[in-house]
Every structure is written in C-alpha cells, then in structure tokens.
Design an enzyme around this catalytic site. Structure first.
Site, PDB file in Angstrom:
ATOM      1  N   CYS A 162       0.812  -1.227   0.000  1.00 11.64           N
ATOM      2  CA  CYS A 162       0.000   0.000   0.000  1.00 11.64           C
ATOM      3  C   CYS A 162       0.843   1.275   0.000  1.00 11.64           C
ATOM      4  CB  CYS A 162      -0.947  -0.030   1.178  1.00 11.64           C
ATOM      5  SG  CYS A 162      -1.811  -1.595   1.263  1.00 11.64           S
ATOM      6  N   HIS A 301      -3.304   7.731   6.071  1.00 10.48           N
ATOM      7  CA  HIS A 301      -3.419   6.410   5.452  1.00 10.48           C
ATOM      8  C   HIS A 301      -4.836   5.896   5.748  1.00 10.48           C
ATOM      9  CE1 HIS A 301      -2.135   2.830   3.519  1.00 10.48           C
ATOM     10  NE2 HIS A 301      -2.272   2.083   4.579  1.00 10.48           N
ATOM     11  N   GLU A 312      -1.913   5.017  13.635  1.00 13.86           N
ATOM     12  CA  GLU A 312      -1.599   6.241  12.890  1.00 13.86           C
ATOM     13  C   GLU A 312      -1.907   7.480  13.739  1.00 13.86           C
ATOM     14  OE1 GLU A 312      -3.493   6.598   9.048  1.00 13.86           O
ATOM     15  OE2 GLU A 312      -2.154   8.236   8.468  1.00 13.86           O
ATOM     16  N   LYS A 333     -10.076   7.537   1.899  1.00 10.50           N
ATOM     17  CA  LYS A 333     -10.428   6.138   1.614  1.00 10.50           C
ATOM     18  C   LYS A 333     -11.878   5.852   1.985  1.00 10.50           C
ATOM     19  CE  LYS A 333      -5.858   3.913   1.929  1.00 10.50           C
ATOM     20  NZ  LYS A 333      -4.944   4.977   2.375  1.00 10.50           N
ATOM     21  N   HIS A 338      -9.692   1.591  -0.750  1.00 12.54           N
ATOM     22  CA  HIS A 338      -8.240   1.501  -0.649  1.00 12.54           C
ATOM     23  C   HIS A 338      -7.695   1.063  -2.007  1.00 12.54           C
ATOM     24  CE1 HIS A 338      -4.283   1.032   0.690  1.00 12.54           C
ATOM     25  NE2 HIS A 338      -4.464   0.399   1.839  1.00 12.54           N
ATOM     26  N   PHE A 398       1.416  -3.209   4.315  1.00  9.83           N
ATOM     27  CA  PHE A 398       1.733  -4.573   4.735  1.00  9.83           C
ATOM     28  C   PHE A 398       3.172  -4.821   4.304  1.00  9.83           C
ATOM     29  CE2 PHE A 398      -2.792  -6.603   4.539  1.00  9.83           C
ATOM     30  CZ  PHE A 398      -3.133  -5.916   5.689  1.00  9.83           C
TER      31      PHE A 398
END
Lengths: 412, 93
Positions: A162, A301, A312, A333, A338, A398
C-alpha cells in the site's frame, strides 16, 4: 540542491477522471463505494468496493492494441497521458533521455494473471496466450508509459504493497533532486477487483463488513464502528519537474514537492508500529526542512482497520505534539476505498488539490467517535476557505514500508 | 468455401493487425507489414487454433520466417505431419 515541482496531474478514479471533479465530490462526502459483482466458479460473487469509472474507448484509439494490456496498465497509461497533457511538457529527441517513469503497484496485473491460470489449469494445460509474460510483469505499466511518450530516462517500478506509489513518487523526487533526471512521470496503478482479488483479501479477514442499509458507507475510518478496509481501483500519475526548468517554460505549478520520508516496521508482516510511522513523518519533515507546525493538513493512510487508525493517530500525536489537535487529518479512503498500490499517488494528488482549492476533504461516515482516535478527522463534509499551504500524505504498507510525502504551495 | 492456407493466413493478419488485405502478399515481408517478432508469435498462436496444429517450441532451429509465404510453408508442413488422415480423405492444405 535542485528543487522539484508538480506540473501535471492525471487520475482514473472511482469518482471519475477529472481531478477537480474528483475533489469536488470528495468535498461533498460523495462515496464511490458500492456493490460490485465478479464471476467466480460458483457463479456471481458480490463484494463491496469502489470501482473506477473507466471506459477504454475514451483513452485508446480504435487502432491501438489493448488486448495485451492489463486493466492496471490501461489505467496507468490513461492517467499518465492525462498528467503529461496537463503539464503541457514536450518530449523531444534532445531531452527524452532526461525523462523517466517511476510507478508503484501492489498486486500488478491481477485480472490477466487470473485469466491465465483459469485458462491453463482449468481449460487447456498447453494453451496460454503467447504474450502473457509481457502482460503480467509488474513493470508492464511503466514500460508502456515510456514507450507511448518516448521517455528514455530511469524506468522503475516499486512494489511495497500500500506504500508502492508514495514510494515511487518519493524516489522519483530524489531522481530529479540529485540530478539523475529532469522530469519524472510518477504514480501508481491498481486493478484488483477480480474474483481472486476479492477472495485473497476476504481470506485475510481485513475487509469491512458491508453496511446493509447503505453500502456506500461501509468504509468508516477512525469511527468506533469501523470494521475494515474496502478495496478500490484506479491510477494516479503526476509530472514532477525540476523547478527552474518548469519556471523557464512558464509551466503551471500545482505545488512544490519538498519532503519524502521512508521507514519500515521490522517486526511483523502486517502489524504497524507507532515508531515506524512516526519516523517516516519525521524524516519527511526533516527532508522538507520545516517544522511540524507548518503542516496544515494530513491526508491519512486511514484504512479503517482497527489497528491502523489507532496506530496512525498515535504516531501523528508523537510527531506533531500539541499541533496534532489543531491539525485536520482526513481519510479519503472513506469514499474511494483503498487503492492499494495506487493509494499513495491518488492521495498525494488529493493533497495537492487541497492546496489548489484551499479546502480540506472530509472523512466520510465517521459517525461514532473512538476515544483512541482523538484528532480532528474532518468528519462528514469538507471545509472550504481554509489556509492550506503545506500538506502531508501518509502511506503505510503490509510488509512494513512507511512512505510520507510533503508538498507546499509554490512560491510566486 | 474452399480456402487456401495463404488466404486463411492473409485473413488472420488483416483482421488482427487492421492491415489492408492487398498489402498481404506471399512475398510481403513481416517487416514491411510493420510486424515484429512478438506479432509473429501471436500470429502463430492464432494459426495453431485455425488449422488445429501445434508449432513445436523448436521451430526456430530450422525455420526462419521472413515473409508471409514462410508462415504458409510452416503451416503446410505441419498439416502434413500432424493431419495425414485428413489429407488422405481429400482435403488440400
């Protein structure tokens, strides 16, 4: 050190292909998330996702061959052409070697790979489209962009889940800053809304549980009732250019890219860390040579997984201190889903549009405050007439990669 | 309708690459038709389906394909090798 500006934007997004229209819809809290169906072995499979509004015939002429271009490559070619057109830059035999491409993609040519396996494993073990390799290789998009526009400089593809396209933009920024290129077409693409794409993410149990009353409200970043991420698809590309050259040719400058921070969470394949995310933000601030208080907006994010949003928020508080509570932080998002490998580039573009429009897009569907997420997430509706001079865009992946970009309003 | 191998190859090339049919003569080189090595690989794939033949992986060892006629020759040779029974029944390659 050479400075780098953004002179062109191009998007293929779930909310359309015109950046200003995309931004207007985000400002209104308009979600592109909805019900989509794919064909699986047991018939139609329904999922919640944000599908790109994409018509190939709007981007490719009748004679242009697209049968060996995966949907992801088609997205990126269309977005790159739009960005290059927007920048009005001209590639000539003299400068072509100084123009490069940096592209991020997480899952590559998902649909073409799925088709190839269905053909090979279920239909005919000896019959595969002859150019399958060239269609599914991860650098197909970057290669075709360079071929279409004749760009002979560095041609690089980044894959760090991502954070892929944020990393691509950050690394492209360095290519120009350190003199290896003068112009970089940078961004990312992702087209994973396939049966196998959905199933791989479902298997991991990270997808949001569908909101049965309003599927468009399924993605709820920073809300106590969030249940996971929603997949999206699309591409976003920008033209990065050495500042003095851009000024000399009278280019329209969206913003100056001033900082890039890159770090990793080297502890677990999916679990984010506050320290790793904070480190990337600090490195980006140091790279930009600005104080944390100078940042006017953070495009988070904000995946809407339980773990990401708390981590975050804590990382932002660690980096920004007192300023964290005055700082608008939103996750787009909530409306676009996403976009995985394209997310960083799409959200960087949205951050630049926040400067352009002096407006801050919201986090949609944030209905139930979470005591562990206690920042100003701009819930519901966007805010107009804001003083937005400096923006930060966060991307965490990830695998642990954290990539943070900072841009600021161009000096007159 | 009876068609020669050449006519079938001609139709495949014309439709796949949007080429004027008259430009595809037996002597035309693939290069003159602006077809590259990847186009040739894709063309052979279609030819295999059309004629129910398989071009072996090592076709390059003793065959060099430069012209449209070279494709026709490869196809004819493989039909003779792989479908002798059909020929015996009177079908012409």
């Amino acid at each position: 050190m050479r400075r780098v500006v953004v002179t062109g934007l191009g998007v293929i997004s779930p909310l359309g292909r015109d950046p200003d229209t995309l931004f207007a819809q985000l400002m209104a809290g308009q979600s592109a998330v909805g019900l989509v169906s794919t064909d699986g072995p047991a018939g139609q499979h329904f999922s919640i996702a944000a599908q790109a509004a994409f018509k190939p015939e709007q981007h490719f002429s009748a004679g242009q061959k697209t049968d060996n271009l995966d949907r992801a490559s088609q997205f990126s070619l269309a977005a790159a052409a739009a960005a290059i057109g927007d920048s009005a830059i001209r590639v000539t035999p003299d400068n072509a070697g100084r123009f490069g491409v940096a592209l991020g993609t997480g899952m590559g040519a998902n649909k073409s790979l799925e088709d190839a396996y269905i053909q090979l494993l279920l239909r005919d073990p000896n019959r595969l489209k002859p150019l399958t390799v060239l269609t599914v290789m991860n650098n197909a998009s970057a290669a075709h962009i360079a071929i279409q526009h004749g760009l002979g400089g560095p041609n690089l593809t980044y894959s760090c889940a991502c954070a892929s396209s944020a990393a691509a933009i950050g690394e492209a920024f360095r290519q120009i800053r350190h003199g290896y290129a003068d112009v970089m077409v940078a961004g990312g693409t992702e087209a994973i809304l396939t049966y196998s794409g959905f199933k791989t993410w479902e298997a991991m149990r990270v997808l949001a549980i569908a909101d049965r009353n309003d599927p468009s409200a399924t993605c709820r970043p920073f809300s106590k009732n969030r249940s996971g991420l929603v997949l999206g698809e699309g591409a976003a590309m920008v033209v990065l250019e050495e500042r003095e050259a851009a000024r000399r040719r009278g280019a329209h400058i969206y913003a100056e890219l001033v900082g890039y921070g890159s770090s990793n969470d080297p502890v677990h394949i999916t679990k984010p860390t506050v320290d790793g995310q904070a480190q990337a933000m600090r490195l980006a601030l140091a790279d930009a040579n600005i104080n944390a208080e100078s940042v006017d907006y953070v495009n988070a994010h904000g995946t809407a997984t339980v773990l990401n949003d708390v981590t975050e928020s804590r990382a932002i508080k660690q980096v920004f201190g007192e300023h964290a509570h005055k700082l608008p932080v939103s996750s787009t998002k909530s409306m676009l889903g996403h976009l995985l490998g394209a997310a960083g580039a799409m959200e960087f573009v949205i951050s630049l549009l926040a400067i352009r429009h002096q407006a801050i897009p919201p986090t949609a569907h944030l209905d139930v405050p979470d005591p562990e997420c206690d920042l100003d997430y701009v819930p519901g509706q966007g805010r107009r007439d804001q003083d937005v001079r400096c923006v930060m865009s966060n991307s965490f992946a990830f695998g642990g990669t954290n990539a943070v970009l900072i841009a600021r309003q161009a000096e007159a | 309708m009876t068609k020669s191998t050449f006519e079938t190859v001609q139709e495949i090339l014309a439709s796949k690459y949007s080429l004027p049919i008259e430009s595809i003569t037996p002597a035309a080189t693939l290069e003159s038709l602006k077809l590259d090595s990847l186009d040739l690989i894709e063309t052979l794939f279609e030819v295999e389906d059309e004629f129910h033949i398989r071009v072996p992986q090592d076709r390059g060892e003793d065959v060099t394909i430069v012209t449209v006629q070279d494709i026709v020759d490869v196809v004819n040779k493989l039909i003779l090798q792989q479908h002798p029974a059909q020929l015996a029944a009177g079908q012409q390659p």
